[in-house]
Design an enzyme around this catalytic site. Structure first.
Site, PDB file in Angstrom:
ATOM      1  N   ASN A   1      -9.414  -3.768  -3.824  1.00  0.00           N
ATOM      2  CA  ASN A   1      -8.909  -3.862  -6.041  1.00  0.00           C
ATOM      3  C   ASN A   1      -7.870  -5.796  -5.716  1.00  0.00           C
ATOM      4  OD1 ASN A   1      -8.665  -3.762  -7.871  1.00  0.00           O
ATOM      5  ND2 ASN A   1      -7.456  -2.287  -8.219  1.00  0.00           N
TER       6      ASN A   1
ATOM      7  N   HIS B   1      -6.794   3.320 -12.498  1.00  0.00           N
ATOM      8  CA  HIS B   1      -6.189   2.717 -12.107  1.00  0.00           C
ATOM      9  C   HIS B   1      -4.929   3.345 -12.825  1.00  0.00           C
ATOM     10  CE1 HIS B   1      -3.812   0.102 -10.032  1.00  0.00           C
ATOM     11  NE2 HIS B   1      -4.341   0.128  -8.697  1.00  0.00           N
TER      12      HIS B   1
ATOM     13  N   GLU C   1      -1.845   1.133 -13.330  1.00  0.00           N
ATOM     14  CA  GLU C   1      -1.991   0.042 -13.736  1.00  0.00           C
ATOM     15  C   GLU C   1      -2.029  -0.071 -15.327  1.00  0.00           C
ATOM     16  OE1 GLU C   1      -2.516  -2.922 -10.707  1.00  0.00           O
ATOM     17  OE2 GLU C   1      -0.848  -1.632  -9.428  1.00  0.00           O
TER      18      GLU C   1
ATOM     19  N   GLY D   1       1.900  -1.565  -4.062  1.00  0.00           N
ATOM     20  CA  GLY D   1       2.248  -2.160  -3.933  1.00  0.00           C
ATOM     21  C   GLY D   1       3.855  -2.228  -3.719  1.00  0.00           C
TER      22      GLY D   1
ATOM     23  N   LYS E   1      -7.744  -7.263  -7.552  1.00  0.00           N
ATOM     24  CA  LYS E   1      -6.574  -7.145  -8.986  1.00  0.00           C
ATOM     25  C   LYS E   1      -6.097  -8.714 -10.153  1.00  0.00           C
ATOM     26  CE  LYS E   1      -3.938  -3.128  -6.491  1.00  0.00           C
ATOM     27  NZ  LYS E   1      -2.422  -2.141  -6.841  1.00  0.00           N
TER      28      LYS E   1
ATOM     29  N   SER F   1      -0.056   0.560  -0.466  1.00  0.00           N
ATOM     30  CA  SER F   1       0.144   0.183   0.331  1.00  0.00           C
ATOM     31  C   SER F   1      -0.752   0.439   2.383  1.00  0.00           C
ATOM     32  CB  SER F   1       1.544   0.336   1.074  1.00  0.00           C
ATOM     33  OG  SER F   1       1.917   0.001  -0.071  1.00  0.00           O
TER      34      SER F   1
ATOM     35  N   GLU G   1      -3.510   7.672  -5.777  1.00  0.00           N
ATOM     36  CA  GLU G   1      -2.673   6.608  -5.801  1.00  0.00           C
ATOM     37  C   GLU G   1      -1.188   7.686  -5.635  1.00  0.00           C
ATOM     38  OE1 GLU G   1      -4.148   2.492  -7.461  1.00  0.00           O
ATOM     39  OE2 GLU G   1      -4.610   3.943  -9.350  1.00  0.00           O
TER      40      GLU G   1
HETATM   41  O1  LIG Z   1      -5.866  -0.116  -6.004  1.00  0.00           O
HETATM   42  C1  LIG Z   1      -4.725  -0.732  -5.585  1.00  0.00           C
HETATM   43  C2  LIG Z   1      -3.423   0.274  -5.611  1.00  0.00           C
HETATM   44  O2  LIG Z   1      -3.411   0.617  -6.879  1.00  0.00           O
HETATM   45  C3  LIG Z   1      -2.720  -0.076  -4.091  1.00  0.00           C
HETATM   46  O3  LIG Z   1      -2.107  -0.895  -3.877  1.00  0.00           O
HETATM   47  P1  LIG Z   1      -1.696  -1.815  -2.995  1.00  0.00           P
HETATM   48  O4  LIG Z   1      -2.324  -1.665  -1.719  1.00  0.00           O
HETATM   49  O5  LIG Z   1      -1.232  -2.985  -3.455  1.00  0.00           O
HETATM   50  O6  LIG Z   1      -0.685  -0.506  -2.356  1.00  0.00           O
END
Ligand SMILES: O=C[C@H](O)COP(=O)(O)O
Length: 271
Positions: free
Chosen positions: A18, A110, A112, A188, A20, A228, A182
């Site tokens: 992803n 998601h 977010e 993150g 983002k 992460s 998640e």
């Molecule tokens: O979409 C992915 C998740 O929000 C995990 O993000 P991350 O790998 O940056 O912690």
């Protein structure tokens, strides 16, 4: 369905990146090209692990052109979709548009989107249904924040999100669905839920799907962990029985790192 060398996988592993709100349409093409070259050099077998990227909307046409032009086996999807099909919904993107762009998948709910855009369980259920209406497989994201985790109610909290998200689906749709767990506190932040945390929740989600639909659905639905994930922890998480894949954020922006996550099997300890 694929079985790995160690016989663990009954569902095809699914490794998703992803992006983002990173990578403009020029950067996105470069990233995808590098990823495809790296996986090709490593002779990645896409039958052993499906690879998906979720670029920003503005990258999707370029991604489609590259995938088609170079005959890439990487699949791609949108990061969100509207619950509506068309009309006066400024700024929104219809599942029909994603379908026309060749998107196989779309992220729904998601964390977010749930937090920054206040998307409710009801809206997310409508988005899941909209995705299926247009032949795009939803990846329904669920998971708890830090306060819920500290209160110890994370399993019930996450299962309530799941039930709301799948309400009204047919068994066939539920079997096609992908669910991503998640834990928001691990996104993150560098904090990783341990493999046992991922397994605890994925097992609970699978049991809930069996209860809500039936055992056949629960056997087929693919469950991802996201939070992460890096190349150095991917194999341990994927070694868990009910974890079928990974939803990778930050590390998917580095093609070498992401390719190593895709190739987690080479790091698995086999009997
Ligand atoms: O979409 C992915 C998740 O929000 C995990 O993000 P991350 O790998 O940056 O912690």
């Amino acid at each position: 369905m694929t079985t790995s060398a160690n016989g663990k996988f009954v569902r095809k592993p699914f490794i998703a990146g992803n992006w983002k709100m990173n990578m403009d349409h020029v950067q996105g093409i470069t990233l995808l090209q590098k990823l495809a070259w790296t996986l090709s050099d490593a002779k990645h077998d896409y039958n052993r692990a499906e690879v998906a990227v979720f670029p920003p909307f503005t990258d999707l046409r370029g991604v489609q052109t590259l995938v088609q032009g170079d005959d890439l086996e990487v699949v791609y999807g949108g990061q969100d979709l509207s619950q509506f099909d068309s009309g006066a919904y400024t700024g929104d993107i219809s599942g029909q548009f994603l379908s026309k762009l060749g998107c196989a998948y779309v992220l729904v709910g998601h964390s977010e989107r749930r937090t920054i855009h206040n998307e409710s369980d009801e809206v997310l259920n409508a988005k899941v249904k909209a995705a299926f209406r247009h032949g795009v497989t939803p990846v329904l994201c669920v998971g708890e924040g830090l306060e819920v985790r500290q209160a110890g109610t994370h399993v019930e909290y996450t299962l309530a999100q799941l039930r709301a998200g799948v309400e009204g689906l047919t068994a066939e749709q539920a079997a096609d669905l992908v669910v991503a767990y998640e834990p928001v506190w691990a996104i993150g932040t560098g904090e990783v839920a341990g493999p046992e945390d991922a397994q605890e929740m994925c097992a609970a989600i699978r049991a809930e799907l069996a209860e809500f639909f039936d055992e056949t659905v629960a056997e087929k639905t693919r469950l991802l962990y996201g939070g992460s994930v890096k190349a150095n922890n991917a194999a341990a998480i994927m070694a868990e029985k009910d974890v079928d894949g990974l939803l990778v954020g930050g590390a998917s922006l580095d093609p070498a790192e992401f390719a190593n996550i895709v190739r987690f099997e080479s790091h698995l300890v086999t009997d």
